[in-house]
Design a protein around this motif. Structure first.
Motif, short mmCIF file in Angstrom:
data_model
loop_
_atom_site.label_atom_id
_atom_site.label_comp_id
_atom_site.label_asym_id
_atom_site.label_seq_id
_atom_site.Cartn_x
_atom_site.Cartn_y
_atom_site.Cartn_z
N LEU A 18 0.82 -1.21 0.00
CA LEU A 18 0.00 0.00 0.00
C LEU A 18 0.86 1.26 0.00
N LEU A 19 1.89 1.27 0.84
CA LEU A 19 2.76 2.44 0.89
C LEU A 19 3.53 2.60 -0.41
N ARG A 20 3.98 1.49 -0.97
CA ARG A 20 4.72 1.55 -2.23
C ARG A 20 3.86 2.14 -3.34
N GLU A 21 2.64 1.64 -3.46
CA GLU A 21 1.75 2.15 -4.49
C GLU A 21 1.37 3.61 -4.23
N GLY A 22 1.17 3.95 -2.95
CA GLY A 22 0.84 5.32 -2.61
C GLY A 22 1.96 6.29 -2.96
N LEU A 23 3.19 5.90 -2.64
CA LEU A 23 4.34 6.75 -2.97
C LEU A 23 4.52 6.87 -4.47
N ALA A 24 4.32 5.77 -5.19
CA ALA A 24 4.47 5.82 -6.64
C ALA A 24 3.45 6.78 -7.25
N GLY A 25 2.21 6.73 -6.77
CA GLY A 25 1.20 7.64 -7.26
C GLY A 25 1.50 9.08 -6.92
N LEU A 26 1.99 9.31 -5.70
CA LEU A 26 2.34 10.66 -5.27
C LEU A 26 3.46 11.23 -6.13
N LEU A 27 4.48 10.43 -6.37
CA LEU A 27 5.61 10.89 -7.18
C LEU A 27 5.18 11.22 -8.60
N ALA A 28 4.29 10.40 -9.15
CA ALA A 28 3.81 10.64 -10.51
C ALA A 28 3.09 11.98 -10.62
N ARG A 29 2.39 12.38 -9.55
CA ARG A 29 1.69 13.66 -9.54
C ARG A 29 2.64 14.84 -9.66
N PHE A 30 3.88 14.63 -9.22
CA PHE A 30 4.86 15.72 -9.20
C PHE A 30 5.96 15.52 -10.26
N ALA A 31 5.59 14.85 -11.34
CA ALA A 31 6.47 14.72 -12.51
C ALA A 31 7.71 13.87 -12.27
N PHE A 32 7.62 12.94 -11.33
CA PHE A 32 8.67 11.92 -11.19
C PHE A 32 8.22 10.70 -11.99
N ASP A 33 9.14 10.09 -12.69
CA ASP A 33 8.85 8.91 -13.50
C ASP A 33 9.33 7.67 -12.75
N VAL A 34 8.40 6.96 -12.11
CA VAL A 34 8.76 5.76 -11.35
C VAL A 34 8.92 4.62 -12.34
N VAL A 35 10.18 4.29 -12.67
CA VAL A 35 10.45 3.27 -13.68
C VAL A 35 10.39 1.87 -13.10
N ALA A 36 10.48 1.76 -11.76
CA ALA A 36 10.36 0.45 -11.10
C ALA A 36 9.98 0.67 -9.65
N ALA A 37 9.06 -0.17 -9.17
CA ALA A 37 8.66 -0.14 -7.76
C ALA A 37 8.77 -1.57 -7.25
N VAL A 38 9.70 -1.79 -6.31
CA VAL A 38 10.03 -3.16 -5.90
C VAL A 38 9.87 -3.32 -4.39
N GLY A 39 9.93 -4.58 -3.94
CA GLY A 39 9.65 -4.85 -2.53
C GLY A 39 10.76 -5.47 -1.73
N ASP A 40 11.97 -5.63 -2.29
CA ASP A 40 13.08 -6.18 -1.52
C ASP A 40 14.41 -5.67 -2.07
N ALA A 41 15.48 -5.91 -1.31
CA ALA A 41 16.78 -5.35 -1.67
C ALA A 41 17.35 -5.95 -2.94
#
Length: 228
Positions: A18-41
């Motif tokens: 949930l936090l990952r998807e929320g941050l990705a959406g927030l960043l997209a609103r401010f013209a950041f291009d999230v090229v990958a959203a992952v869950g481990d190191a």
């Protein structure tokens, strides 16, 4: 006609969906291009190798052990590419690798923010852009804890305790120290207990705390002490 600024390409690492998807959406609103959203190191390292992003935003605690995997990965990525902008976004201060992260890349293009203290979206976005632009953004709580950790423990000792510790380092017993300083054995014992407490030395079965105190003294003394 002015051209639009190039979007900042981001790899985001956060194990909470949930936090990952929320941050990705927030960043997209401010013209950041999230090229990958992952869950481990491991996925973070792979995504950086594949996408060569402008910015990495990573949580610290991630699978499999939920300790400091994200922070260790960030340090490795910075060592491999000191120009890679990295922001650690965490619930708490992890001191074991925080200093390594902040020291990497000559301290440029790096940030360490605490999640609970990020209360304004505009401030958060501004901090990310500051890091991408070559700046450094560190939560004041992180700075305070790092300063406390790096403080010389010998600085806590009184002048008399320094003297007692020096005599311990020279191999003198409490009784011999008492004779040297013209005090009672009980007074020396009190100083020794205070020294051990201030140096925060553990009491274990296989390590003598007086030896650890001597090692602390030898590490902290000047390279060329003046003769007494």
């Amino acid at each position: 006609m002015r051209s639009e600024p190039t979007a900042v390409r981001v790899v985001l690492a956060e194990d909470g969906v949930l936090l990952r998807e929320g941050l990705a959406g927030l960043l997209a609103r401010f013209a950041f291009d999230v090229v990958a959203a992952v869950g481990d190191a491991a996925a973070l390292r792979a995504a950086v190798a594949e996408h060569r992003p402008d910015l990495v935003i990573t949580d610290i605690r991630m699978p499999p052990d939920f300790s400091d995997e994200g922070l260790r990965a960030a340090v490795e990525l910075r060592h491999a590419d000191p120009d890679l902008a990295v922001v650690a976004l965490s619930q708490y201060v992890e001191l074991s690798y925080a200093a390594d992260l902040l020291d990497s890349g000559a301290g440029r293009r790096v940030g360490y923010l605490l999640k609970d203290r990020v209360v304004d979206v505009a401030d958060f976005v501004a901090a990310l852009r500051q890091v991408v632009g070559g700046g450094t953004v560190v939560d004041p709580q992180v700075i305070r804890q790092l300063i406390t950790r790096r403080r010389d423990p010998l600085a806590e000792l009184s002048p008399r305790e320094h003297e007692v510790l020096m005599l311990i380092a020279e191999g003198h017993s409490n009784a011999a120290i008492a004779r040297r300083l013209v005090v009672t054995d009980a007074t020396v014992g009190k100083h020794v207990r205070s020294i051990l407490a201030k140096l925060d030395l553990p009491q274990t079965e296989d390590t003598h705390r007086r030896v650890l105190a001597v090692l602390a003294y030898l590490r902290g003394r000047p390279a060329n002490p003046q003769p007494r």
